[in-house]
Scaffold this motif. Structure first.
Motif, PDB file in Angstrom:
ATOM      1  N   LEU A 134       0.833  -1.201   0.000  1.00 39.11           N
ATOM      2  CA  LEU A 134       0.000   0.000   0.000  1.00 39.11           C
ATOM      3  C   LEU A 134       0.866   1.249   0.000  1.00 39.11           C
ATOM      4  CD1 LEU A 134      -2.568   1.617   0.218  1.00 39.11           C
ATOM      5  CD2 LEU A 134      -2.632   1.109   2.673  1.00 39.11           C
ATOM      6  N   ALA A 135       1.919   1.272   0.809  1.00 38.06           N
ATOM      7  CA  ALA A 135       2.820   2.421   0.840  1.00 38.06           C
ATOM      8  C   ALA A 135       3.500   2.625  -0.511  1.00 38.06           C
ATOM      9  CB  ALA A 135       3.862   2.236   1.940  1.00 38.06           C
ATOM     10  N   ILE A 136       3.877   1.529  -1.162  1.00 39.93           N
ATOM     11  CA  ILE A 136       4.529   1.612  -2.470  1.00 39.93           C
ATOM     12  C   ILE A 136       3.578   2.178  -3.514  1.00 39.93           C
ATOM     13  CG2 ILE A 136       5.538   0.221  -4.320  1.00 39.93           C
ATOM     14  CD1 ILE A 136       6.467  -1.711  -2.064  1.00 39.93           C
ATOM     15  N   VAL A 137       2.331   1.745  -3.482  1.00 39.17           N
ATOM     16  CA  VAL A 137       1.341   2.232  -4.450  1.00 39.17           C
ATOM     17  C   VAL A 137       1.109   3.728  -4.277  1.00 39.17           C
ATOM     18  CG1 VAL A 137      -1.087   2.110  -5.102  1.00 39.17           C
ATOM     19  CG2 VAL A 137       0.199   0.003  -4.740  1.00 39.17           C
ATOM     20  N   ILE A 138       0.968   4.188  -3.042  1.00 41.94           N
ATOM     21  CA  ILE A 138       0.744   5.615  -2.792  1.00 41.94           C
ATOM     22  C   ILE A 138       1.927   6.438  -3.287  1.00 41.94           C
ATOM     23  CG2 ILE A 138       0.426   7.358  -0.999  1.00 41.94           C
ATOM     24  CD1 ILE A 138      -1.038   5.210   0.638  1.00 41.94           C
ATOM     25  N   GLN A 139       3.135   5.959  -2.988  1.00 40.25           N
ATOM     26  CA  GLN A 139       4.321   6.677  -3.444  1.00 40.25           C
ATOM     27  C   GLN A 139       4.397   6.726  -4.967  1.00 40.25           C
ATOM     28  OE1 GLN A 139       7.347   4.888  -4.680  1.00 40.25           O
ATOM     29  NE2 GLN A 139       9.000   6.341  -4.276  1.00 40.25           N
ATOM     30  N   ALA A 140       3.995   5.636  -5.622  1.00 40.46           N
ATOM     31  CA  ALA A 140       4.034   5.577  -7.079  1.00 40.46           C
ATOM     32  C   ALA A 140       3.023   6.529  -7.701  1.00 40.46           C
ATOM     33  CB  ALA A 140       3.773   4.149  -7.545  1.00 40.46           C
ATOM     34  N   VAL A 141       1.836   6.629  -7.112  1.00 40.58           N
ATOM     35  CA  VAL A 141       0.833   7.563  -7.620  1.00 40.58           C
ATOM     36  C   VAL A 141       1.367   8.991  -7.550  1.00 40.58           C
ATOM     37  CG1 VAL A 141      -1.451   8.536  -7.222  1.00 40.58           C
ATOM     38  CG2 VAL A 141      -1.111   6.073  -7.076  1.00 40.58           C
ATOM     39  N   ILE A 142       2.012   9.321  -6.449  1.00 33.72           N
ATOM     40  CA  ILE A 142       2.588  10.663  -6.305  1.00 33.72           C
ATOM     41  C   ILE A 142       3.644  10.911  -7.377  1.00 33.72           C
ATOM     42  CG2 ILE A 142       3.968  12.141  -4.787  1.00 33.72           C
ATOM     43  CD1 ILE A 142       2.598  10.743  -2.405  1.00 33.72           C
ATOM     44  N   ARG A 143       4.496   9.941  -7.582  1.00 40.76           N
ATOM     45  CA  ARG A 143       5.603  10.109  -8.530  1.00 40.76           C
ATOM     46  C   ARG A 143       5.104  10.239  -9.964  1.00 40.76           C
ATOM     47  NH1 ARG A 143      11.327   7.472  -8.082  1.00 40.76           N
ATOM     48  NH2 ARG A 143      12.214   7.955 -10.118  1.00 40.76           N
ATOM     49  N   ALA A 161     -11.558  11.816 -14.090  1.00 42.80           N
ATOM     50  CA  ALA A 161     -11.451  10.356 -14.207  1.00 42.80           C
ATOM     51  C   ALA A 161     -11.607   9.688 -12.842  1.00 42.80           C
ATOM     52  CB  ALA A 161     -10.108   9.983 -14.826  1.00 42.80           C
ATOM     53  N   PHE A 162     -10.989  10.277 -11.828  1.00 41.07           N
ATOM     54  CA  PHE A 162     -11.099   9.711 -10.480  1.00 41.07           C
ATOM     55  C   PHE A 162     -12.548   9.707 -10.008  1.00 41.07           C
ATOM     56  CE2 PHE A 162     -11.507  10.663  -5.933  1.00 41.07           C
ATOM     57  CZ  PHE A 162     -10.988   9.486  -5.408  1.00 41.07           C
ATOM     58  N   CYS A 163     -13.238  10.830 -10.153  1.00 44.62           N
ATOM     59  CA  CYS A 163     -14.636  10.911  -9.707  1.00 44.62           C
ATOM     60  C   CYS A 163     -15.533   9.973 -10.493  1.00 44.62           C
ATOM     61  CB  CYS A 163     -15.134  12.348  -9.829  1.00 44.62           C
ATOM     62  SG  CYS A 163     -14.344  13.506  -8.686  1.00 44.62           S
ATOM     63  N   VAL A 383      -7.214   7.181 -12.338  1.00 47.50           N
ATOM     64  CA  VAL A 383      -7.545   5.765 -12.165  1.00 47.50           C
ATOM     65  C   VAL A 383      -6.627   5.133 -11.125  1.00 47.50           C
ATOM     66  CG1 VAL A 383      -7.625   3.525 -13.323  1.00 47.50           C
ATOM     67  CG2 VAL A 383      -8.461   5.560 -14.501  1.00 47.50           C
ATOM     68  N   MET A 384      -5.333   5.451 -11.193  1.00 44.83           N
ATOM     69  CA  MET A 384      -4.381   4.928 -10.214  1.00 44.83           C
ATOM     70  C   MET A 384      -4.744   5.386  -8.802  1.00 44.83           C
ATOM     71  SD  MET A 384      -0.679   5.385 -12.065  1.00 44.83           S
ATOM     72  CE  MET A 384      -0.178   4.397 -13.468  1.00 44.83           C
ATOM     73  N   LEU A 385      -5.149   6.639  -8.676  1.00 45.63           N
ATOM     74  CA  LEU A 385      -5.538   7.152  -7.359  1.00 45.63           C
ATOM     75  C   LEU A 385      -6.747   6.398  -6.831  1.00 45.63           C
ATOM     76  CD1 LEU A 385      -5.221   9.192  -5.079  1.00 45.63           C
ATOM     77  CD2 LEU A 385      -6.625  10.784  -6.408  1.00 45.63           C
ATOM     78  N   ILE A 389      -6.796   4.290  -3.290  1.00 44.67           N
ATOM     79  CA  ILE A 389      -7.749   4.514  -2.208  1.00 44.67           C
ATOM     80  C   ILE A 389      -8.539   3.245  -1.915  1.00 44.67           C
ATOM     81  CG2 ILE A 389      -9.859   5.779  -1.601  1.00 44.67           C
ATOM     82  CD1 ILE A 389      -8.680   8.201  -3.007  1.00 44.67           C
ATOM     83  N   TRP A 390      -8.945   2.531  -2.959  1.00 43.25           N
ATOM     84  CA  TRP A 390      -9.653   1.257  -2.762  1.00 43.25           C
ATOM     85  C   TRP A 390      -8.810   0.304  -1.939  1.00 43.25           C
ATOM     86  CZ3 TRP A 390      -9.078  -3.919  -3.539  1.00 43.25           C
ATOM     87  CH2 TRP A 390     -10.232  -4.700  -3.572  1.00 43.25           C
ATOM     88  N   PHE A 391      -7.557   0.205  -2.313  1.00 40.57           N
ATOM     89  CA  PHE A 391      -6.644  -0.686  -1.614  1.00 40.57           C
ATOM     90  C   PHE A 391      -6.442  -0.230  -0.170  1.00 40.57           C
ATOM     91  CE2 PHE A 391      -2.159  -2.750  -1.890  1.00 40.57           C
ATOM     92  CZ  PHE A 391      -2.626  -3.830  -1.144  1.00 40.57           C
ATOM     93  N   ALA A 392      -6.255   1.096   0.030  1.00 42.13           N
ATOM     94  CA  ALA A 392      -6.004   1.640   1.372  1.00 42.13           C
ATOM     95  C   ALA A 392      -7.162   1.349   2.315  1.00 42.13           C
ATOM     96  CB  ALA A 392      -5.760   3.142   1.283  1.00 42.13           C
ATOM     97  N   ILE A 393      -8.374   1.529   1.835  1.00 45.89           N
ATOM     98  CA  ILE A 393      -9.539   1.296   2.692  1.00 45.89           C
ATOM     99  C   ILE A 393      -9.623  -0.169   3.093  1.00 45.89           C
ATOM    100  CG2 ILE A 393     -12.070   1.263   2.699  1.00 45.89           C
ATOM    101  CD1 ILE A 393     -11.999   3.824   1.045  1.00 45.89           C
ATOM    102  N   HIS A 394      -9.344  -1.064   2.153  1.00 47.01           N
ATOM    103  CA  HIS A 394      -9.457  -2.486   2.462  1.00 47.01           C
ATOM    104  C   HIS A 394      -8.289  -3.007   3.292  1.00 47.01           C
ATOM    105  CE1 HIS A 394     -12.555  -2.321  -0.686  1.00 47.01           C
ATOM    106  NE2 HIS A 394     -13.013  -3.436  -0.158  1.00 47.01           N
TER     107      HIS A 394
END
Length: 458
Positions: A134-143, A161-163, A383-385, A389-394
Motif C-alpha cells: 500500500l505504501a509503495i502504491v501511494i508513493q508511485a501515484v505521487i511520482r 477520471a477519479f470521480c 484511475v491509479m488514485l 484509495i480502494w486498496f487503502a480502505i481495504h
C-alpha cells in the motif's frame, strides 16, 4: 578482429547490449511489486532516470498505448520497451521475465494455500507485505502524477477520471475514450497544454533517441510483418485451446479454464480490478472453483508478489483444477492449470504489442494523437488514485460496505473495524520509502518479517 566498444551502435542503432538489457529486465522483474502504479514507477526510475535508455516523452508515448490495451499495462510496457531495444527477442525477454517471478511466487503460495490454508505464518506473511505494498502504491501515484500532470487541464482530467470511477463506477474503457476525445479537442483549442513537451527533440543523453539513426527496421510497420505476427501469435494462443476442445471435450476443467481466461484476456481493460467482480462471480457461483472470500486471498497473493495483478487468474485456475482434478492428483492438476491460465492470459499481451507497436511508433510525430495520449495519461493518474484509495480502505479496515446515494457508489468503512497494526505498518513503510528513500525490496521483506512476528498476538 577488433571488438566494438561499448559506445558503438549495434544493429538496433544504440549501444545497449542484449546481455546488459537482460540483467536490467531481471532486476525490474524482481522489483515489480505494488501493482501497475508501482511497477511503472520502477521501470521509469531505472530506464529513464538511472540508465537513461529512453526519454520521458518516448516512455509516456509507449505507456499511453499500453493503457488503452486489454491486459496488464506494466507487463505490456516492459514488452514494448524490450521490443524497441532489441526487437522481438527483447520483447519476449522483457515481457517474459516480468511474468516469471510472479508466476513462481503464486504457484508456491497456491500450493501452500491449498495444503496449509490456516497456517499462522502464511497469514502473517500476507499481513505484513500488504501493508508495505500500500505504501509503495501511494508513493508511485505521487511520482507518476508529478510527471504527468503538468497544468490545470491535466489536473482536471485526472480529477474527472477519479470521480467518474470512484463515485459512479464508469467503465474504464469509457474513461479512456472520453479522455482521448478531450485530448483531440484540446489539441486544437489549447495545443501547448496538451502537447508532449520535447516530443520531437528527445532528451540529450537517452540512448534510444540519441543513438538511433533513422528508424530501425524492426520498428517499421508493414502489412507483411503484421500478417506474420498474427499467424504466429494467434496460433500460439488458439491451437492449444482447439486441441483441448477436440481431445478433452468442452466440459473438462482444463478446456473450461482455457476458454474462460482467454475471454477475460480480451476484456481486462483497466487491469485486474476491472474484472474482479465478474471473475469472482463466475468462479464461485457458476464453476464452483472457489469458496466465497477466497478471491480476495488470491488478490492478496497477486498484490504482494512481483508481477502483474492480473496474475490472480493463476490462483483461480489452480484452485479450480485442484478441486476438480478428474483422474489427476489434485496438486498436479493445479500446477498444470496454473501454466495453462498464465499462457492464455499473457500470449494475447505479446500479440497486441508486436502487432501494434510499429504503428504506434509511426504516430509519435502526430500532434493530435500525442495530445490524445497525453490526456489519457492524465486520466490514468486518476484511475491509479482510485485503485490506491480502494486498496487503502481495504487494508486499513476489516469491514467495508458500499453505499448507494443519488447514483453514486461510496465505500463506507466501519471505523470501529480499523486495523491499527496494519495501519501502523503501512505508515512505517511509507515513511521509510518516501522520507528515508529505503529501497522497495528491503521495505517489503521487513514488513513481511514484522507481519509474521506480530500476527500470532493479534
Amino acid at each position: 578482429m577488433p571488438q566494438p566498444s561499448a559506445d558503438t551502435p549495434n544493429s538496433f542503432g544504440h549501444h545497449i547490449s542484449f546481455a546488459e538489457a537482460l540483467r536490467v529486465w531481471f532486476k525490474i522483474a524482481l522489483l515489480s511489486f505494488g501493482g501497475p502504479a508501482g511497477q511503472i514507477a520502477v521501470m521509469h526510475r531505472i530506464l529513464v532516470d538511472e540508465k537513461q535508455w529512453i526519454s520521458e516523452s518516448r516512455f509516456l508515448h509507449a505507456l499511453n498505448y499500453c493503457m488503452v490495451l486489454p491486459g496488464p499495462e506494466a507487463q505490456q510496457l516492459a514488452t514494448y520497451i524490450g521490443w524497441l531495444l532489441h526487437g522481438v527477442r527483447g520483447g519476449l525477454v522483457a515481457g517474459g521475465l516480468f511474468i516469471l517471478p510472479g508466476f513462481l511466487s503464486i504457484l508456491v503460495l497456491s500450493l501452500l494455500y491449498a495444503g496449509y490454508q490456516d497456517a499462522t505464518l502464511v497469514q502473517g506473511l500476507f499481513f505484513g507485505i500488504k501493508a508495505a505494498v500500500l505504501a509503495i502504491v501511494i508513493q508511485a501515484v505521487i511520482r507518476i502524477g508529478q510527471r504527468a500532470l503538468k497544468n490545470h487541464y491535466m489536473y482536471a482530467l485526472a480529477a474527472t477520471a477519479f470521480c467518474a470511477l470512484y463515485l459512479f463506477s464508469v467503465p474504464f474503457p469509457a474513461i479512456i475514450m472520453l479522455a482521448a476525445c478531450a485530448g483531440l479537442i484540446g489539441s486544437r483549442l489549447a495545443p501547448q497544454a496538451f502537447a508532449h513537451h520535447d516530443a520531437h527533440a528527445p532528451a540529450k543523453h537517452h540512448a534510444i533517441d540519441t543513438m538511433m539513426q533513422g528508424e530501425p527496421r524492426h520498428t517499421q510497420a508493414s502489412w507483411l510483418r503484421a500478417g506474420k505476427v498474427l499467424s504466429v501469435w494467434l496460433s500460439l494462443w488458439l491451437v492449444p485451446l482447439i486441441a483441448m476442445l477436440a481431445t478433452l471435450g468442452g466440459d473438462h476443467v482444463f478446456t473450461t479454464i482455457g476458454l474462460f481466461f482467454s475471454k477475460l484476456a480480451v476484456v481486462t481493460f483497466g487491469g485486474a480490478y476491472s474484472v474482479l467482480a465478474y471473475m469472482a462471480q463466475e468462479a464461485v457461483q457458476h464453476y464452483g472453483w472457489l469458496a466465497p472470500g477466497e478471491m480476495l486471498d488470491g488478490l492478496g497473493m497477486a498484490e504482494t508478489t512481483p508481477g502483474p495483478l492480473i496474475q490472480v487468474v493463476q490462483f483461480v485456475g489452480f484452485m479450480g483444477a485442484f478441486r476438480q482434478p478428474g483422474s489427476l492428483d489434485p496438486f498436479t492438476a493445479g500446477v498444470l492449470a496454473s501454466i495453462l491460465t498464465t499462457w492464455v492470459t499473457f500470449i494475447p499481451c505479446f500479440l497486441w504489442i508486436f502487432l501494434g507497436a510499429p504503428y504506434v511508433e509511426s504516430l509519435r510525430g502526430n500532434r493530435a494523437i500525442s495530445a490524445a495520449l497525453s490526456a489519457v495519461t492524465a486520466a490514468v493518474v486518476g484511475v491509479m488514485l482510485n485503485l490506491a484509495i480502494w486498496f487503502a480502505i481495504h487494508v486499513a479496515f476489516n469491514e467495508v460496505t458500499t453505499l448507494e446515494h443519488f447514483g453514486m457508489n461510496l465505500l463506507a468503512p466501519n471505523w470501529r473495524s480499523i486495523d491499527l497494526a496494519s495501519t501502523a505498518l503501512t505508515l512505517a513503510a511509507f515513511v521509510a520509502i518516501l522520507r528515508y528513500k529505503i529501497g522497495v525490496l528491503p521495505v517489503i521483506l521487513s514488513s513481511a518479517l514484522l507481519g509474521m512476528l506480530i500476527t500470532p498476538f493479534l
